[in-house]
Design a protein around this motif. Structure first.
Motif, PDB file in Angstrom:
ATOM      1  N   GLN A 267       0.716  -1.216  -0.125  1.00  0.00           N
ATOM      2  CA  GLN A 267       0.005  -0.028   0.072  1.00  0.00           C
ATOM      3  C   GLN A 267       0.914   1.115  -0.032  1.00  0.00           C
ATOM      4  O   GLN A 267       2.128   1.169   0.259  1.00  0.00           O
ATOM      5  CB  GLN A 267      -0.976   0.014   1.323  1.00  0.00           C
ATOM      6  N   ALA A 268       0.346   2.435  -0.383  1.00  0.00           N
ATOM      7  CA  ALA A 268       0.995   3.494  -0.320  1.00  0.00           C
ATOM      8  C   ALA A 268       0.022   4.720   0.068  1.00  0.00           C
ATOM      9  O   ALA A 268      -1.337   4.487  -0.113  1.00  0.00           O
ATOM     10  CB  ALA A 268       1.332   3.853  -1.611  1.00  0.00           C
ATOM     11  N   ARG A 269       0.572   5.878   0.751  1.00  0.00           N
ATOM     12  CA  ARG A 269      -0.346   6.853   1.316  1.00  0.00           C
ATOM     13  C   ARG A 269      -0.317   8.038   0.373  1.00  0.00           C
ATOM     14  O   ARG A 269       1.014   8.554   0.340  1.00  0.00           O
ATOM     15  CB  ARG A 269      -0.181   7.193   2.721  1.00  0.00           C
TER      16      ARG A 269
ATOM     17  N   PRO B   5       2.854   8.455 -11.526  1.00  0.00           N
ATOM     18  CA  PRO B   5       3.951   9.697 -11.468  1.00  0.00           C
ATOM     19  C   PRO B   5       3.295  10.636 -11.323  1.00  0.00           C
ATOM     20  O   PRO B   5       2.313  11.194 -11.932  1.00  0.00           O
ATOM     21  CB  PRO B   5       4.663   9.455 -13.141  1.00  0.00           C
ATOM     22  N   GLY B   6       3.829  11.761 -10.517  1.00  0.00           N
ATOM     23  CA  GLY B   6       3.228  12.864 -10.251  1.00  0.00           C
ATOM     24  C   GLY B   6       2.564  12.895  -8.804  1.00  0.00           C
ATOM     25  O   GLY B   6       2.124  13.898  -8.260  1.00  0.00           O
ATOM     26  N   ASP B   7       2.145  11.965  -8.405  1.00  0.00           N
ATOM     27  CA  ASP B   7       1.201  11.809  -7.357  1.00  0.00           C
ATOM     28  C   ASP B   7       2.169  12.015  -6.008  1.00  0.00           C
ATOM     29  O   ASP B   7       3.469  11.702  -5.958  1.00  0.00           O
ATOM     30  CB  ASP B   7       0.850  10.194  -6.851  1.00  0.00           C
ATOM     31  N   ARG B   8       1.583  12.721  -4.848  1.00  0.00           N
ATOM     32  CA  ARG B   8       2.256  13.151  -3.907  1.00  0.00           C
ATOM     33  C   ARG B   8       2.107  12.007  -2.741  1.00  0.00           C
ATOM     34  O   ARG B   8       0.946  11.622  -2.307  1.00  0.00           O
ATOM     35  CB  ARG B   8       1.716  14.122  -3.200  1.00  0.00           C
ATOM     36  N   VAL B   9       3.349  11.364  -2.459  1.00  0.00           N
ATOM     37  CA  VAL B   9       3.521  10.065  -1.545  1.00  0.00           C
ATOM     38  C   VAL B   9       3.830  10.458  -0.036  1.00  0.00           C
ATOM     39  O   VAL B   9       4.800  11.179  -0.074  1.00  0.00           O
ATOM     40  CB  VAL B   9       4.342   9.033  -2.194  1.00  0.00           C
ATOM     41  N   VAL B  10       3.124  10.035   0.767  1.00  0.00           N
ATOM     42  CA  VAL B  10       3.499  10.334   2.234  1.00  0.00           C
ATOM     43  C   VAL B  10       4.237   8.829   2.735  1.00  0.00           C
ATOM     44  O   VAL B  10       3.440   7.931   2.625  1.00  0.00           O
ATOM     45  CB  VAL B  10       2.521  10.792   3.219  1.00  0.00           C
ATOM     46  N   VAL B  11       5.488   9.227   3.239  1.00  0.00           N
ATOM     47  CA  VAL B  11       6.261   8.019   3.896  1.00  0.00           C
ATOM     48  C   VAL B  11       6.418   8.131   5.391  1.00  0.00           C
ATOM     49  O   VAL B  11       6.996   9.060   5.699  1.00  0.00           O
ATOM     50  CB  VAL B  11       7.250   7.552   3.091  1.00  0.00           C
ATOM     51  N   ARG B  12       5.589   7.403   6.193  1.00  0.00           N
ATOM     52  CA  ARG B  12       5.826   7.502   7.680  1.00  0.00           C
ATOM     53  C   ARG B  12       7.086   6.768   8.267  1.00  0.00           C
ATOM     54  O   ARG B  12       7.686   6.093   7.481  1.00  0.00           O
ATOM     55  CB  ARG B  12       4.444   6.834   8.313  1.00  0.00           C
ATOM     56  N   PRO B  13       7.409   7.234   9.420  1.00  0.00           N
ATOM     57  CA  PRO B  13       8.708   6.718   9.960  1.00  0.00           C
ATOM     58  C   PRO B  13       8.685   5.105  10.075  1.00  0.00           C
ATOM     59  O   PRO B  13       7.726   4.540  10.376  1.00  0.00           O
ATOM     60  CB  PRO B  13       8.797   7.544  11.362  1.00  0.00           C
ATOM     61  N   GLY B  14       9.841   4.383   9.589  1.00  0.00           N
ATOM     62  CA  GLY B  14       9.934   3.096   9.594  1.00  0.00           C
ATOM     63  C   GLY B  14       9.061   2.461   8.385  1.00  0.00           C
ATOM     64  O   GLY B  14       9.294   1.149   8.391  1.00  0.00           O
TER      65      GLY B  14
ATOM     66  N   ILE C 186       8.697   1.431   4.317  1.00  0.00           N
ATOM     67  CA  ILE C 186       9.396   1.103   3.102  1.00  0.00           C
ATOM     68  C   ILE C 186       8.923   2.223   2.074  1.00  0.00           C
ATOM     69  O   ILE C 186       7.715   2.385   1.859  1.00  0.00           O
ATOM     70  CB  ILE C 186       9.396  -0.037   2.717  1.00  0.00           C
ATOM     71  N   VAL C 187       9.668   2.959   1.289  1.00  0.00           N
ATOM     72  CA  VAL C 187       9.379   3.960   0.352  1.00  0.00           C
ATOM     73  C   VAL C 187       8.790   2.968  -0.909  1.00  0.00           C
ATOM     74  O   VAL C 187       9.295   2.044  -1.128  1.00  0.00           O
ATOM     75  CB  VAL C 187      10.667   4.634  -0.120  1.00  0.00           C
ATOM     76  N   PRO C 188       7.407   3.162  -1.092  1.00  0.00           N
ATOM     77  CA  PRO C 188       6.893   2.334  -2.176  1.00  0.00           C
ATOM     78  C   PRO C 188       7.204   2.526  -3.566  1.00  0.00           C
ATOM     79  O   PRO C 188       7.011   1.627  -4.312  1.00  0.00           O
ATOM     80  CB  PRO C 188       5.158   2.455  -1.974  1.00  0.00           C
ATOM     81  N   VAL C 189       7.601   3.728  -3.957  1.00  0.00           N
ATOM     82  CA  VAL C 189       8.033   3.880  -5.445  1.00  0.00           C
ATOM     83  C   VAL C 189       9.213   4.907  -5.306  1.00  0.00           C
ATOM     84  O   VAL C 189       9.384   5.658  -4.580  1.00  0.00           O
ATOM     85  CB  VAL C 189       6.784   4.563  -5.946  1.00  0.00           C
ATOM     86  N   ASP C 190       9.945   4.811  -6.416  1.00  0.00           N
ATOM     87  CA  ASP C 190      10.783   5.838  -6.833  1.00  0.00           C
ATOM     88  C   ASP C 190      10.309   7.283  -6.825  1.00  0.00           C
ATOM     89  O   ASP C 190       9.107   7.396  -7.409  1.00  0.00           O
ATOM     90  CB  ASP C 190      11.740   5.684  -7.996  1.00  0.00           C
TER      91      ASP C 190
ATOM     92  N   ASP D  29       7.331  13.672   2.655  1.00  0.00           N
ATOM     93  CA  ASP D  29       6.618  13.630   1.508  1.00  0.00           C
ATOM     94  C   ASP D  29       7.451  13.578   0.226  1.00  0.00           C
ATOM     95  O   ASP D  29       8.575  14.166   0.083  1.00  0.00           O
ATOM     96  CB  ASP D  29       5.774  14.836   1.256  1.00  0.00           C
ATOM     97  N   LEU D  30       7.266  12.900  -0.814  1.00  0.00           N
ATOM     98  CA  LEU D  30       7.744  12.992  -2.125  1.00  0.00           C
ATOM     99  C   LEU D  30       6.857  12.750  -3.478  1.00  0.00           C
ATOM    100  O   LEU D  30       5.694  12.454  -3.097  1.00  0.00           O
ATOM    101  CB  LEU D  30       8.758  11.756  -1.947  1.00  0.00           C
ATOM    102  N   THR D  31       7.489  13.061  -4.306  1.00  0.00           N
ATOM    103  CA  THR D  31       6.575  13.225  -5.648  1.00  0.00           C
ATOM    104  C   THR D  31       6.901  11.964  -6.331  1.00  0.00           C
ATOM    105  O   THR D  31       8.300  11.519  -6.839  1.00  0.00           O
ATOM    106  CB  THR D  31       6.729  14.327  -6.543  1.00  0.00           C
ATOM    107  N   ALA D  32       6.052  11.008  -6.508  1.00  0.00           N
ATOM    108  CA  ALA D  32       6.439   9.688  -7.430  1.00  0.00           C
ATOM    109  C   ALA D  32       6.886  10.193  -8.784  1.00  0.00           C
ATOM    110  O   ALA D  32       6.553  10.961  -9.405  1.00  0.00           O
ATOM    111  CB  ALA D  32       5.119   8.866  -7.611  1.00  0.00           C
TER     112      ALA D  32
END
Length: 760
Positions: A116-118, A135-144, A146-150, A191-194
């Protein structure tokens, strides 16, 4: 091993025994029927095995077994056929046990893939299947997590990238920098941009590489079949000549009976199975006989760095203190704050404090800022551990920072009320047993040793130069590792422990994983697993594999040569089929006993009492860290000039040398070295004893300096005192490293020194 092989052996053995009882009871027809049944029972599955081999365009030892079994039935030599049937079934059981190959299992690699991804959408946080990220989606990665996409970071972050690169230390990345899928967020939520979909991301590529490598692994030809390639035509030629020359088909059957490749069907599996058993006792589980055969022919060794050649966890290797601060004080303050932190570097500080016998200070109100460090209140002061409070460093701190850069070490700064007190130099150090292991491997016959790592070039080159490796490939991706593995030359062995090593382990001729602290994915993809955290098991497993293969070849060659002589005798009519079977049985006994030598061999190990001493003095080395640090600190203090603080540092170092270090050296000289001399030879400890003598000499020289200056150090003493202290520091560093490599690496595995804080 399936149940079919033992059932076959049980059936033919029962029929052979029953026929023998019938013959003793004067029922020859019943005996022939039972013996013929045993022959037929073995012939049917053997035909199936041969047909399968021929479909795969292989032919070898089983073809002769079919001809011998069919020939005895054709001419009525049922007892000879039954004896051959038992030998064939026994060989099949042994070979099946040696083969016992567990297929490549990549489930751990697949299970780690994010499901899953947030996504941040219109001010809300939506959880979606990872396949829906575009690509272009804003992905939130919480502490601990795994980053789901580049993607590209929208704010600074700290990441554990060891899954992809093997580097054990977290990496801080600024906003705008790329981050790859498969790494773990080791800081605050970010936060990161996919930049890609999950299917096109880095981690998915690693999984694809592992699958392709596992699928493309070529089957290994049995040693028995390789010998049978020429033995089979020779046997058929002798049988044909005997039949044509005499017109007697019994001559041909007698030749085929004596030509039954039981030395190949029995001796080779026994040697390989025995080698697997010996490797298991040595702490290495080999998943199949084919892997052990290949390991015995290895010529190129490829090694991962982090966790394989190095310990895989950062260690405090040195402590540089501000004037007026001792290493013990700095460690106590740092450990007091870090004991509440899950950070990988916090574990290094706590291990250093425990080894030095330093009690962590009582810290309260501890907070942590990702990328900056941890802070807490100790008494009336605020202690910060991590990065320096500001960019302005005092002179001693600038020198410490320079040492960190030169030694390729990470610097952990300890400050109290914004005043720097100490710098802890941290690095993932080379395993003490690594150099000894590589020397053993080269002595065994490995021609080329290559370091493959995702770590930085400077770190990799440093390790490669210290260990004398033939080639270093740094910054290597999983695809780079696979490409290097496939270049060879010869049979290649890949050793690793990380998830990023799994594709290369699957692609290598023999993949070996460190299973104690390594990833499950690596252990599943490998052909063999080292069960404990000791790289020297690698050398032992290669020694065992080479010995097993040598005995297998020796037994097979000897048995084949004796069988060839028996074939010639049978061709001249000197052996009837039953006598040929008995002769073949005698040959089998000889070669089997020779093959069993692989099980009886044991590498010399330290006596239990010596092992206790090795563990004791290895532990004392860790406790001597403050004393060794005090020597360097005193030398550095003299560099800044004579004065009360410098003199106090020198006297403190001298006192610690007298009270702690010299008694340790004396105990080694009188207790450990005599025990090692009995194991390694009397001359083995001479260089180390010379090191003790030099350490004692320099310590006494330091004491004479201090005795000449009861009222304070004089200016004319400073240069010589500083030279003495720096010389003592250098001798101690070299001596400790030599002892750990030459002696302490011989000790049996002890309890782990880890504290459970391996990372966030």
């Amino acid at each position: 091993m399936t149940r079919r092989e033992p059932l076959l052996l049980g059936a033919v053995a029962a029929l052979l025994t029953g026929g023998g009882l019938a013959w003793l009871l004067d029922a020859p027809r019943v005996a022939d029927g039972l013996w013929g049944g045993a022959t037929a029972v073995a012939l049917v599955p053997t035909l199936v095995w041969v047909a399968a081999d021929l479909r795969a365009r292989r032919w070898g030892a089983d073809v002769l077994a079919v001809l011998a079994l069919a020939g005895t039935l054709a001419v009525g030599e049922y007892l000879a056929g039954a004896v051959i049937a038992v030998m064939v079934a026994t060989g099949r059981v042994l070979e099946s046990a040696a083969r016992a190959r567990a297929g490549r299992d990549l489930s751990a690699l697949l299970q780690r893939s994010p499901r899953q991804a947030r996504l941040r959408r219109d001010g809300r946080l939506d959880t979606v299947p990872v396949d829906e990220v575009r690509p272009g989606d804003r992905v939130v990665v919480r502490p601990g997590e795994i980053v789901p996409v580049d993607g590209e970071l929208l704010e600074p972050g700290v990441f554990d990238e060891s899954a992809l690169t093997g580097e054990p230390l977290p990496v801080a990345r600024p906003a705008g920098e790329a981050v790859r899928s498969g790494v773990v967020n080791a800081g605050a939520a970010t936060d990161l941009t996919a930049r890609s979909s999950a299917e096109q991301s880095t981690y998915a590529g690693v999984v694809r590489l592992a699958r392709e490598a596992a699928a493309s692994s070529a089957p290994v030809a049995r040693l028995a079949d390789r010998i049978a390639v020429w033995f089979l035509p020779a046997a058929l030629l002798i049988a044909a000549v005997a039949w044509i020359a005499t017109g007697d088909p019994d001559r041909a059957v007698a030749v085929l009976v004596t030509a039954t490749p039981c030395p190949l069907l029995l001796a080779v599996p026994i040697a390989i199975t025995g080698g697997m058993s010996s490797a298991s006792r040595a702490g290495v589980v080999v998943k199949g006989g084919a892997a052990l055969e290949l390991l015995g022919r290895a010529r190129t060794l490829l090694l991962d760095k982090t966790g394989t050649i190095t310990e895989g966890a950062p260690q405090v290797l040195d402590i540089v203190c501000a004037p007026g601060t001792t290493p013990a004080e700095a460690l106590a303050l740092a450990a007091g704050v870090e004991q509440y932190s899950p950070h990988v570097l916090a574990g290094a500080v706590l291990r250093a404090a425990r080894r030095a016998g330093v009690q962590p200070a009582a810290a309260e109100q501890v907070t942590e800022e990702p990328g900056r460090g941890a802070s807490g209140r100790v008494g009336d002061s605020v202690v910060h551990v991590g990065k320096p409070p500001d960019d302005s460093l005092p002179e001693w701190a600038m020198a410490a920072a320079r040492r960190g850069r030169l030694d390729l070490a990470t610097v952990i700064w300890v400050a109290r009320d914004d005043r720097l007190l100490a710098a802890l130099l941290v690095r993932d150090r080379i395993r003490p047993d690594a150099a000894r292991t590589l020397r053993r491997l080269r002595g065994i016959g490995l021609d080329r040793v290559v370091l493959l790592t995702g770590d930085r070039v400077d770190n990799a080159r440093e390790v490669g130069e210290q260990l004398g490796l033939d080639e270093v490939l740094a910054g290597a991706s999983p695809a780079d590792k696979i490409a290097r593995v496939r270049r060879g030359p010869g049979v290649t062995v890949m050793v690793g422990d990380g998830l990023n090593d799994a594709p290369a382990l699957a692609a290598a001729d023999v993949g070996i994983a460190l299973g104690s602290r390594g990833s499950t994915a690596a252990a599943q993809a490998a052909d063999a697993v080292i069960l404990d955290d000791r790289i020297d098991r690698l050398a032992e497993s290669v020694e065992i594999a080479r010995r097993a293969r040598r005995l297998a070849v020796q037994s097979a060659a000897t048995g084949t040569a004796l069988s060839a002589l028996a074939m010639v005798a049978a061709g001249f009519g000197l052996l009837v089929p039953v006598a040929g079977a008995v002769v073949q049985e005698a040959i089998d006994v000889v070669v089997i006993l020779n093959a069993l030598r692989v099980v009886w061999w044991r590498r010399p190990k330290p006596e239990p009492a010596t092992d206790v001493l090795l563990h004791r003095f290895a532990h004392e080395h860790e406790e001597l860290l403050p004393a060794r640090a005090a020597v360097r600190q005193a030398a550095d203090a003299l560099t800044r000039g004579a004065g009360p603080e410098a003199e106090a540092a020198v006297r403190r170092a001298h006192r610690m040398l007298l009270d702690r270090l010299l008694p340790h050296e004396l105990a080694e000289e009188t207790q450990l070295y005599p025990a090692l001399a009995g194991m390694l030879g009397s001359e083995s400890t001479v260089p180390m004893s010379r090191g003790h003598a030099e350490i004692t000499r320099l310590t006494r020289r330091l004491g004479r300096h201090l005795a000449e200056a009861p009222d304070g150090l004089r200016p004319d003493q400073i240069d010589d005192l500083r030279a003495t202290l720096y010389g003592l520091d250098a001798v101690l560093t070299l001596h400790v490293a030599q002892e750990e490599e030459a002696y302490f690496s011989l000790a049996a595995p002890g309890e782990s020194s880890g504290d459970g804080k391996a990372g966030r």
